[in-house]
Design a protein around this motif. Structure first.
Motif, PDB file in Angstrom:
ATOM      1  N   ILE A  45       0.830  -1.209   0.000  1.00  0.00           N
ATOM      2  CA  ILE A  45       0.000   0.000   0.000  1.00  0.00           C
ATOM      3  C   ILE A  45       0.862   1.255   0.000  1.00  0.00           C
ATOM      4  O   ILE A  45       0.550   2.238  -0.693  1.00  0.00           O
ATOM      5  CB  ILE A  45      -0.967  -0.039   1.200  1.00  0.00           C
ATOM      6  N   ALA A  46       1.968   1.254   0.730  1.00  0.00           N
ATOM      7  CA  ALA A  46       2.853   2.423   0.716  1.00  0.00           C
ATOM      8  C   ALA A  46       3.377   2.681  -0.696  1.00  0.00           C
ATOM      9  O   ALA A  46       3.550   3.840  -1.103  1.00  0.00           O
ATOM     10  CB  ALA A  46       4.008   2.222   1.682  1.00  0.00           C
ATOM     11  N   GLY A  47       3.614   1.600  -1.450  1.00  0.00           N
ATOM     12  CA  GLY A  47       4.124   1.755  -2.805  1.00  0.00           C
ATOM     13  C   GLY A  47       3.109   2.279  -3.793  1.00  0.00           C
ATOM     14  O   GLY A  47       3.479   2.704  -4.901  1.00  0.00           O
ATOM     15  N   GLN A  48       1.820   2.257  -3.435  1.00  0.00           N
ATOM     16  CA  GLN A  48       0.776   2.724  -4.343  1.00  0.00           C
ATOM     17  C   GLN A  48       0.072   3.979  -3.826  1.00  0.00           C
ATOM     18  O   GLN A  48      -1.001   4.341  -4.301  1.00  0.00           O
ATOM     19  CB  GLN A  48      -0.228   1.602  -4.589  1.00  0.00           C
ATOM     20  N   THR A  49       0.685   4.612  -2.815  1.00  0.00           N
ATOM     21  CA  THR A  49       0.235   5.911  -2.316  1.00  0.00           C
ATOM     22  C   THR A  49       1.454   6.823  -2.265  1.00  0.00           C
ATOM     23  O   THR A  49       2.591   6.379  -2.456  1.00  0.00           O
ATOM     24  CB  THR A  49      -0.396   5.775  -0.921  1.00  0.00           C
ATOM     25  N   SER A  50       1.229   8.103  -2.000  1.00  0.00           N
ATOM     26  CA  SER A  50       2.361   9.029  -2.065  1.00  0.00           C
ATOM     27  C   SER A  50       2.554   9.886  -0.826  1.00  0.00           C
ATOM     28  O   SER A  50       3.669  10.307  -0.536  1.00  0.00           O
ATOM     29  CB  SER A  50       2.206   9.952  -3.282  1.00  0.00           C
TER      30      SER A  50
ATOM     31  N   GLU B 239      14.003  -5.221  11.442  1.00  0.00           N
ATOM     32  CA  GLU B 239      14.512  -5.318  10.075  1.00  0.00           C
ATOM     33  C   GLU B 239      13.407  -5.070   9.051  1.00  0.00           C
ATOM     34  O   GLU B 239      13.622  -4.397   8.032  1.00  0.00           O
ATOM     35  CB  GLU B 239      15.148  -6.691   9.864  1.00  0.00           C
ATOM     36  N   GLN B 240      12.216  -5.625   9.307  1.00  0.00           N
ATOM     37  CA  GLN B 240      11.111  -5.427   8.366  1.00  0.00           C
ATOM     38  C   GLN B 240      10.724  -3.948   8.268  1.00  0.00           C
ATOM     39  O   GLN B 240      10.602  -3.390   7.171  1.00  0.00           O
ATOM     40  CB  GLN B 240       9.901  -6.250   8.804  1.00  0.00           C
ATOM     41  N   PHE B 241      10.519  -3.315   9.427  1.00  0.00           N
ATOM     42  CA  PHE B 241      10.068  -1.929   9.402  1.00  0.00           C
ATOM     43  C   PHE B 241      11.215  -0.968   9.103  1.00  0.00           C
ATOM     44  O   PHE B 241      10.991   0.110   8.545  1.00  0.00           O
ATOM     45  CB  PHE B 241       9.337  -1.592  10.704  1.00  0.00           C
ATOM     46  N   GLY B 242      12.435  -1.372   9.436  1.00  0.00           N
ATOM     47  CA  GLY B 242      13.580  -0.582   9.004  1.00  0.00           C
ATOM     48  C   GLY B 242      13.712  -0.591   7.495  1.00  0.00           C
ATOM     49  O   GLY B 242      14.051   0.425   6.874  1.00  0.00           O
ATOM     50  N   THR B 243      13.425  -1.730   6.876  1.00  0.00           N
ATOM     51  CA  THR B 243      13.450  -1.812   5.417  1.00  0.00           C
ATOM     52  C   THR B 243      12.359  -0.944   4.808  1.00  0.00           C
ATOM     53  O   THR B 243      12.592  -0.206   3.835  1.00  0.00           O
ATOM     54  CB  THR B 243      13.275  -3.273   4.964  1.00  0.00           C
ATOM     55  N   LEU B 244      11.141  -1.013   5.385  1.00  0.00           N
ATOM     56  CA  LEU B 244      10.048  -0.171   4.891  1.00  0.00           C
ATOM     57  C   LEU B 244      10.405   1.314   4.996  1.00  0.00           C
ATOM     58  O   LEU B 244      10.158   2.097   4.069  1.00  0.00           O
ATOM     59  CB  LEU B 244       8.769  -0.455   5.684  1.00  0.00           C
ATOM     60  N   ALA B 245      11.006   1.707   6.119  1.00  0.00           N
ATOM     61  CA  ALA B 245      11.383   3.111   6.302  1.00  0.00           C
ATOM     62  C   ALA B 245      12.508   3.510   5.355  1.00  0.00           C
ATOM     63  O   ALA B 245      12.557   4.662   4.892  1.00  0.00           O
ATOM     64  CB  ALA B 245      11.794   3.359   7.749  1.00  0.00           C
ATOM     65  N   THR B 246      13.391   2.589   5.055  1.00  0.00           N
ATOM     66  CA  THR B 246      14.468   2.878   4.115  1.00  0.00           C
ATOM     67  C   THR B 246      13.914   3.117   2.715  1.00  0.00           C
ATOM     68  O   THR B 246      14.390   3.974   1.971  1.00  0.00           O
ATOM     69  CB  THR B 246      15.481   1.723   4.103  1.00  0.00           C
ATOM     70  N   ILE B 247      12.883   2.363   2.349  1.00  0.00           N
ATOM     71  CA  ILE B 247      12.273   2.505   1.019  1.00  0.00           C
ATOM     72  C   ILE B 247      11.377   3.732   0.947  1.00  0.00           C
ATOM     73  O   ILE B 247      11.452   4.513  -0.014  1.00  0.00           O
ATOM     74  CB  ILE B 247      11.468   1.242   0.670  1.00  0.00           C
ATOM     75  N   TYR B 248      10.514   3.906   1.977  1.00  0.00           N
ATOM     76  CA  TYR B 248       9.452   4.913   1.890  1.00  0.00           C
ATOM     77  C   TYR B 248       9.702   6.141   2.756  1.00  0.00           C
ATOM     78  O   TYR B 248       8.851   7.035   2.801  1.00  0.00           O
ATOM     79  CB  TYR B 248       8.110   4.268   2.255  1.00  0.00           C
ATOM     80  N   GLY B 249      10.812   6.200   3.445  1.00  0.00           N
ATOM     81  CA  GLY B 249      11.131   7.370   4.244  1.00  0.00           C
ATOM     82  C   GLY B 249      10.222   7.492   5.456  1.00  0.00           C
ATOM     83  O   GLY B 249       9.712   6.501   5.988  1.00  0.00           O
ATOM     84  N   ASP B 250      10.002   8.725   5.868  1.00  0.00           N
ATOM     85  CA  ASP B 250       9.241   8.979   7.095  1.00  0.00           C
ATOM     86  C   ASP B 250       7.741   8.913   6.824  1.00  0.00           C
ATOM     87  O   ASP B 250       7.001   9.875   7.022  1.00  0.00           O
ATOM     88  CB  ASP B 250       9.623  10.343   7.667  1.00  0.00           C
ATOM     89  N   ARG B 251       7.287   7.741   6.369  1.00  0.00           N
ATOM     90  CA  ARG B 251       5.848   7.512   6.168  1.00  0.00           C
ATOM     91  C   ARG B 251       5.389   6.255   6.900  1.00  0.00           C
ATOM     92  O   ARG B 251       4.226   5.866   6.775  1.00  0.00           O
ATOM     93  CB  ARG B 251       5.538   7.344   4.673  1.00  0.00           C
ATOM     94  N   ILE B 252       6.270   5.609   7.651  1.00  0.00           N
ATOM     95  CA  ILE B 252       5.984   4.296   8.227  1.00  0.00           C
ATOM     96  C   ILE B 252       5.788   4.414   9.733  1.00  0.00           C
ATOM     97  O   ILE B 252       6.591   5.038  10.435  1.00  0.00           O
ATOM     98  CB  ILE B 252       7.117   3.303   7.927  1.00  0.00           C
ATOM     99  N   ASP B 253       4.705   3.804  10.245  1.00  0.00           N
ATOM    100  CA  ASP B 253       4.418   3.732  11.679  1.00  0.00           C
ATOM    101  C   ASP B 253       4.457   2.278  12.125  1.00  0.00           C
ATOM    102  O   ASP B 253       4.120   1.368  11.356  1.00  0.00           O
ATOM    103  CB  ASP B 253       3.024   4.271  11.997  1.00  0.00           C
ATOM    104  N   LEU B 254       4.808   2.071  13.388  1.00  0.00           N
ATOM    105  CA  LEU B 254       4.834   0.719  13.951  1.00  0.00           C
ATOM    106  C   LEU B 254       4.073   0.704  15.268  1.00  0.00           C
ATOM    107  O   LEU B 254       4.571   1.163  16.298  1.00  0.00           O
ATOM    108  CB  LEU B 254       6.282   0.255  14.163  1.00  0.00           C
ATOM    109  N   GLY B 255       2.833   0.206  15.216  1.00  0.00           N
ATOM    110  CA  GLY B 255       2.056   0.001  16.429  1.00  0.00           C
ATOM    111  C   GLY B 255       2.261  -1.416  16.931  1.00  0.00           C
ATOM    112  O   GLY B 255       2.266  -2.366  16.144  1.00  0.00           O
TER     113      GLY B 255
END
Length: 331
Positions: free
Chosen positions: A62-67, A88-104
């Motif tokens: 979903i992050a890849g199909q939103t902006s 590692e999973q969420f670090g990878t997501l943050a590396t790809i999508y920058g400051d758009r990732i949250d971890l609850g």
């Protein structure tokens, strides 16, 4: 006030899992063009009616199909995982999508004993939750000199962490750790008032950006909005049936709406009514009043809206109406 979406990625009756995921992408893209701030997905296992079991994979999709919109987990059930793997999973997501990732993060299992065994876990792993949260946070913060294990990607990404809960335990841990707190009031509101009091009174700043201005509370609300009250209550029948069947040990896909709720016995009806009491269901005027009442009662810093609606277009319309209502209220 910021407002967001909690998507349980429902698989409606008559739909495939692939169609359910496509529906979630469509909803996220619509929310990306409105004023929704976050789009969260939740970890559940062994449930044919929910498509978000591989939560981090779906977040990336979903992050890849939103902006613009933030995308994250609401949440990851940490006892099911090692802190390093989640970092590692969420670090990878943050590396790809920058400051758009949250971890609850949640302490619940996201499944039953059979799921624990299939995950090669045991129920007592939840007892280590506070230590696991601290370890996970250390993997996402700056690396410690001499640390034997570091998360790559992950270290230094500072993915914002939220504490999720439906009891005093989560409220206390969020307060001590200085984390923002989201309460699962959309299905378990019993301890809401007490948990909120504990969180606000005991909050200790911890120097993390997520709650640098003090305690930050997110209220989860079921919202079913339609053009009329009657239509909204008709759409809401799907969620009522699904919840009643789940509590009766008969989970399945999200049912079609119906005006015949005879299968919900009076005891089940009372249980469902209590569980879903933090809701706003109706036409625009009704939803506006109910949301106003909830905001006045609990004074949340943010709202996160969820709504189990069988028809994808009706679901998108409900969130569209909710955004219009909340924008008007803010103005």
């Amino acid at each position: 006030m910021r407002y967001s979406i909690l998507d349980l990625a429902p698989v409606p009756e008559g739909f495939s899992t692939a169609e359910a995921i496509a529906n979630s992408v469509s909803l996220a893209q619509m929310a990306d063009g409105l004023n929704y701030h976050r789009y969260w997905l939740a970890e559940h296992h062994n449930m044919i009616g929910i498509a978000s079991a591989a939560t981090s994979v779906l977040i990336g999709h979903i992050a890849g199909q939103t902006s613009r919109i933030r995308v994250g987990a609401g949440g990851i059930m940490l006892p099911n995982h090692s802190p390093l793997s989640i970092a590692e999973q969420f670090g990878t997501l943050a590396t790809i999508y920058g400051d758009r990732i949250d971890l609850g993060l949640g302490r619940a299992p996201g499944g039953d004993g059979a799921v624990f065994r299939a995950l090669r876990k045991t129920p007592d792993m939840a007892e280590n939750f506070p230590q696991d949260v601290a370890e996970l946070m250390s993997y996402l913060d700056e690396g410690r000199p001499g640390a034997q294990v570091m998360a790559h990607p992950g270290q230094g990404t500072h993915v914002p962490i939220w504490m999720l809960g439906s009891s005093l335990f989560g409220a206390q841990l969020a307060a001590v750790a200085g984390l923002p707190y989201a309460f699962a009031s959309h299905f378990a509101p019993t301890a809401l008032s007490e948990a909120l009091r504990v969180y606000r009174e005991r909050f200790e700043p911890a120097g993390r950006a997520e709650a640098e201005n003090g305690p930050h509370f997110m209220l989860a609300v079921n919202v079913i909005a339609a053009e009329t009250d009657d239509e909204a209550h008709y759409l809401h029948s799907s969620q009522k049936l699904a919840f009643a069947r789940l509590r009766s040990g008969k989970p399945g896909k999200l049912p079609q709406p119906t005006r015949d709720l005879a299968e919900i016995t009076p005891p089940l009806e009372r249980m469902v009514g209590q569980a879903l009491s933090v809701s706003a269901v109706g036409g625009p005027a009704t939803v506006r009043q109910q949301l106003s009442d909830l905001i006045a009662q609990y004074r949340p810093d943010e709202l996160i809206l969820t709504g189990q609606i069988h028809d994808p277009e009706a679901r998108r319309n409900s969130y569209r109406l909710a955004a219009e209502i909340l924008d008007e209220m803010s103005a």
